[in-house]
Design a protein around this motif. Structure first.
Motif, PDB file in Angstrom:
ATOM      1  N   ASP A   1       3.570  -3.723  10.457  1.00  0.00           N
ATOM      2  CA  ASP A   1       2.623  -2.793   9.881  1.00  0.00           C
ATOM      3  C   ASP A   1       2.147  -1.893  11.031  1.00  0.00           C
ATOM      4  O   ASP A   1       2.175  -2.311  12.183  1.00  0.00           O
TER       5      ASP A   1
ATOM      6  N   THR B   1      -1.761  -3.298  13.772  1.00  0.00           N
ATOM      7  CA  THR B   1      -0.744  -4.163  14.383  1.00  0.00           C
ATOM      8  C   THR B   1      -0.196  -3.479  15.629  1.00  0.00           C
ATOM      9  O   THR B   1      -0.334  -3.971  16.745  1.00  0.00           O
TER      10      THR B   1
ATOM     11  N   THR C   1       4.392   1.081   6.707  1.00  0.00           N
ATOM     12  CA  THR C   1       2.981   1.463   6.673  1.00  0.00           C
ATOM     13  C   THR C   1       2.606   2.143   5.364  1.00  0.00           C
ATOM     14  O   THR C   1       3.448   2.766   4.720  1.00  0.00           O
TER      15      THR C   1
ATOM     16  N   PRO D   1       1.931  -2.513  -1.483  1.00  0.00           N
ATOM     17  CA  PRO D   1       2.338  -3.888  -1.176  1.00  0.00           C
ATOM     18  C   PRO D   1       3.703  -4.249  -1.749  1.00  0.00           C
ATOM     19  O   PRO D   1       4.530  -4.845  -1.073  1.00  0.00           O
TER      20      PRO D   1
ATOM     21  N   LYS E   1       6.537  -2.837   0.338  1.00  0.00           N
ATOM     22  CA  LYS E   1       6.781  -3.589   1.583  1.00  0.00           C
ATOM     23  C   LYS E   1       7.568  -4.856   1.279  1.00  0.00           C
ATOM     24  O   LYS E   1       8.534  -5.190   1.964  1.00  0.00           O
TER      25      LYS E   1
ATOM     26  N   MET F   1       7.966 -10.673   9.649  1.00  0.00           N
ATOM     27  CA  MET F   1       7.048  -9.598   9.261  1.00  0.00           C
ATOM     28  C   MET F   1       5.720  -9.819   9.982  1.00  0.00           C
ATOM     29  O   MET F   1       5.203 -10.937  10.024  1.00  0.00           O
TER      30      MET F   1
ATOM     31  N   GLY G   1       1.766  -8.398  10.097  1.00  0.00           N
ATOM     32  CA  GLY G   1       0.823  -7.516   9.400  1.00  0.00           C
ATOM     33  C   GLY G   1      -0.591  -8.061   9.419  1.00  0.00           C
ATOM     34  O   GLY G   1      -0.850  -9.133   9.949  1.00  0.00           O
TER      35      GLY G   1
ATOM     36  N   ASN H   1      -2.418  -5.870   1.713  1.00  0.00           N
ATOM     37  CA  ASN H   1      -1.172  -5.204   1.324  1.00  0.00           C
ATOM     38  C   ASN H   1       0.034  -5.805   2.048  1.00  0.00           C
ATOM     39  O   ASN H   1       1.164  -5.595   1.664  1.00  0.00           O
ATOM     40  N   ASP H   2      -0.220  -6.552   3.120  1.00  0.00           N
ATOM     41  CA  ASP H   2       0.892  -7.198   3.832  1.00  0.00           C
ATOM     42  C   ASP H   2       1.163  -8.601   3.299  1.00  0.00           C
ATOM     43  O   ASP H   2       2.198  -9.185   3.615  1.00  0.00           O
TER      44      ASP H   2
ATOM     45  N   SER I   1       4.562  -9.370   1.573  1.00  0.00           N
ATOM     46  CA  SER I   1       5.711  -9.277   2.489  1.00  0.00           C
ATOM     47  C   SER I   1       5.647 -10.369   3.553  1.00  0.00           C
ATOM     48  O   SER I   1       6.678 -10.852   4.019  1.00  0.00           O
ATOM     49  N   LEU I   2       4.422 -10.788   3.947  1.00  0.00           N
ATOM     50  CA  LEU I   2       4.300 -11.899   4.915  1.00  0.00           C
ATOM     51  C   LEU I   2       4.871 -13.178   4.316  1.00  0.00           C
ATOM     52  O   LEU I   2       5.533 -13.963   4.983  1.00  0.00           O
TER      53      LEU I   2
ATOM     54  N   ALA J   1      -4.333 -12.129   4.623  1.00  0.00           N
ATOM     55  CA  ALA J   1      -3.104 -12.029   5.423  1.00  0.00           C
ATOM     56  C   ALA J   1      -2.917 -13.302   6.235  1.00  0.00           C
ATOM     57  O   ALA J   1      -1.819 -13.849   6.334  1.00  0.00           O
TER      58      ALA J   1
END
Length: 684
Positions: free
Chosen positions: A378, A382, A529, A554, A557, A573, A575, A579-580, A583-584, A600
């Motif tokens: 991200d 980050t 991003t 989100p 990603k 990943m 972040g 929103n991460d 994907s995390l 997160a």
């Protein structure tokens, strides 16, 4: 919070989010989730109480140890305690074996269960024979091995569970962003506070200043600015007016608004993000750990060799000798050292990591790190600091110095709590400017701030305002500043441009070296991003990152991570926002930056406490060293078993050598000690 006052941020406008139904079902593979087999610490200590008397009263593979004793009826005590221990202490392994076998993937749990079951069943047979048939103890029992094996395995699992801290619940943290009730505006105009679950599509709700948005919807009355940081990860407040959409869970700023509901509860945006997190965590293929792969081979070898031993000894001697050989092989195959090989390294690795600001929540992350070939990051928070700093300021009027311009700018901005205002106030403090008295300061919706100074009007505005009002300014400077991804604000005095300030989100000092090192390791860095294309590309250019995806939601990603995985990449990943979270979870390894949101942090496998991108490299280095130690320990731990199994079966009987159970037990203890010492030598 003051009004969002610089229109150049309209790139943060909210893209309509789509229903996210493009999930293919993924099967969950191998791997073993120990968490549902109870609290290993409690089971270990209770089992210890049962096991210690057995170790003192039962001979070790037929040999009486110096500290052992017996008394009249001691064999009964051993038998009763062993039975309780087998069904209580052995339960986690028996349940685990059931899971592994139903997945048709026998591994560590099956191997342990095989050892303890054979030890117990054969020992009960020996106990019956010795107590009721032969009075002179002719059949060797394995109660000592049963107790030692269960205790060592429980200890290993407890060390491992303890080392890997329990994962929090990202979904609960997300749900907490939504208030529990909402203010409904009824048809007659009166309001009523009702539970959120009762809100329906097309209802109209009132959201007061500072409240969390209870629902997704469209503003039908009022203006405000909204902090969507916990949803989009972007730190800037977003200006909202009639017909703009708002997201449930974001924080309303200064204005009171009326919102027409487009989605709530299970249909809202936050619910969709939660759904993504849930499906991604269920889909995430449980990588089969090294120890499980070795245990699988050991299991097959032990079963095959023990059956051959039964057959050959049964034919050449008699069935009793055959059975005893078979049982000896299966007991010796039991992975005492193997059971500790990985947990001891994990525990050492986890504590080393913690000392260096890395919190490792999933052991698999360390084993997988060896295979990572893509690191997705991200941008805001980050790779960049996530707080705005003045990068350039200048006066545009010959009678006003740069310093005076900054002075007046800050005198007006001190009345605002906007993130950009914060950057300007910090700069003013560094340059030790004297703040002037500006009176009658107000927010001008969609433009910025205005006030009175020396009876003349001063304003902070965006370039869009200058264009609209035909006020001339240096366009080429504006283009140059925005191409670097900066946010640009103008100062007007009596409707005349007298100065400009550009602010950028500073790149973290360690980001560049980290990106270069990743590339030198053959790992491709990718930037993801929610920010605008311009700002993203400007940062990517400085960091020499070739792969950039901007203006993402989100689900975008998460989809990009999945796309790369489907191409065969192992994806890490990094972040920091809600929103991460999807994907995390979706990535093979999710790394959360410590200064990020709780959501997160809970969705990640590893947390960088210091929010320093360099720690990504420390994690990769630690993983490399840890994996090397794990492999060494597996060779020591399993090497003993692979060697001892054929010897116990009597492969060298022709030359007069058969591995006696007692020697087997001593070698087994020795390999366990070597494994423990080796684990302690792990360094970062």
């Amino acid at each position: 919070m003051e009004n969002k006052h610089h229109e150049h941020h309209e790139h943060h406008e909210h893209h309509e989010h789509h229903e996210h139904n493009n999930h293919e079902g993924h099967e969950t593979h191998g791997g073993h989730d120990h968490s549902h087999h109870g609290d290993f610490k409690t089971i270990f200590f209770r089992s210890l109480v049962l096991g210690i008397p057995i170790l003192f009263l039962a001979p070790m593979m037929g040999i009486k140890l110096p500290f052992q004793f017996e008394f009249n009826g001691s064999t009964w005590v051993v038998m009763i305690l062993s039975t309780i221990l087998f069904f209580y202490g052995g339960a986690p392994f028996l349940n685990g074996a059931k899971d592994e076998l139903s997945d048709r993937s026998p591994a560590m749990m099956t191997l342990i269960s095989l050892g303890i079951s054979v030890s117990y069943i054969y020992s009960m047979y020996a106990f019956g024979m010795n107590t009721f048939i032969y009075k002179n103890h002719q059949v060797m029992d394995f109660f000592w091995e049963l107790a030692s094996l269960i205790l060592i395995m429980l200890l290993g699992h407890w060390i491992e569970m303890d080392a890997v801290s329990s994962a929090g619940n990202a979904l609960e943290k997300m749900a907490a962003l939504l208030p529990s009730d909402a203010t409904l505006i009824k048809e007659d105009g009166s309001t009523q506070v009702i539970p959120l679950s009762k809100i329906k599509k097309d209802d109209i709700v009132l959201v007061k200043a500072g409240e969390n948005m209870p629902v997704d919807g469209l503003i039908i009355h009022g203006e405000t600015n909204v902090n969507e940081a916990m949803i989009t990860g972007e730190s800037l407040a977003v200006k909202k007016k009639v017909n703009d959409s708002v997201i449930g869970g974001s924080v309303n700023g200064f204005g009171t608004i009326q919102v027409k509901v487009t989605g709530s509860g299970s249909s809202g945006y936050l619910a969709q993000v939660m759904h993504l997190v849930e499906t991604a965590s269920n889909d995430k293929s449980k990588a089969e750990s090294m120890a499980d792969r070795v245990a699988k081979w050991l299991f097959y070898v032990a079963v095959v060799v023990s059956l051959i031993a039964l057959l050959i000894w049964g034919i050449t001697q008699n069935i009793n000798v055959g059975i005893e050989r078979m049982v000896t092989v299966l007991v010796i195959a039991c992975p005492h050292a193997l059971g500790l090989a990985i947990p001891l390294v994990t525990a050492r690795s986890t504590s080393l990591a913690a000392q260096n600001g890395l919190l490792i929540k999933k052991r698999e992350a360390i084993e997988l790190a060896d295979h990572v070939d893509m690191v997705m990051m991200d941008k805001t928070g980050t790779l960049t600091e996530g707080n705005f700093k003045v990068m350039h300021y200048q006066s545009n009027h010959e009678e006003v110095s740069d310093h005076e311009m900054l002075e007046l700018f800050a005198s007006l901005e001190q009345h605002s709590s906007h993130p950009l205002a914060k950057g300007i106030m910090e700069k003013a403090e560094q340059e030790s400017v004297d703040l002037k008295v500006v009176s009658d300061v107000q927010t001008i919706a969609g433009v910025g701030l205005q006030g009175l100074y020396n009876d003349k009007q001063v304003k902070i505005t965006s370039a869009a305002y200058l264009d609209k009002n035909n006020i001339s300014y240096d366009q080429s400077l504006f283009n140059e500043l925005t191409s670097k991804g900066y946010s640009v604000s103008y100062l007007l005095y009596d409707e005349m441009d007298i100065g400009v300030i550009a602010q950028g989100d500073e790149i973290k000092k360690t980001s560049q070296a980290m990106v270069q090192t990743l590339q030198s390791l053959g790992i491709t860095p990718v930037m993801l991003t929610g920010d605008n294309e311009n700002a993203a590309k400007a940062v990517a250019r400085q960091l020499k990152i070739d792969h950039v995806h901007a203006q993402l939601l989100p689900e975008d990603k998460e989809r990009i991570v999945l796309d790369y995985q489907n191409k065969g990449n192992t994806v890490m990943m990094v972040g920091d926002g809600v929103n991460d979270a999807p994907s995390l979870v979706r990535a093979d390894i999710g790394i959360a930056i410590g200064a990020g949101t709780d959501v997160a942090i809970d969705a990640a496998d590893v947390i960088l406490v210091k929010s320093d991108p360099n720690d990504i490299l420390n994690f990769l280095k630690l993983s490399k060293n840890t994996n090397r130690k794990m492999k060494e320990n597996l060779i020591w731990g399993a090497g003993y078993n692979f060697l001892a199994i054929p010897l116990a079966a009597g492969i060298l009987a022709g030359v007069g050598f058969i591995l006696s159970p007692a020697i087997g037990a001593i070698l087994m203890s020795l390999s366990t000690v070597i494994v423990a010492i080796n684990a302690m030598f792990l360094k970062l």
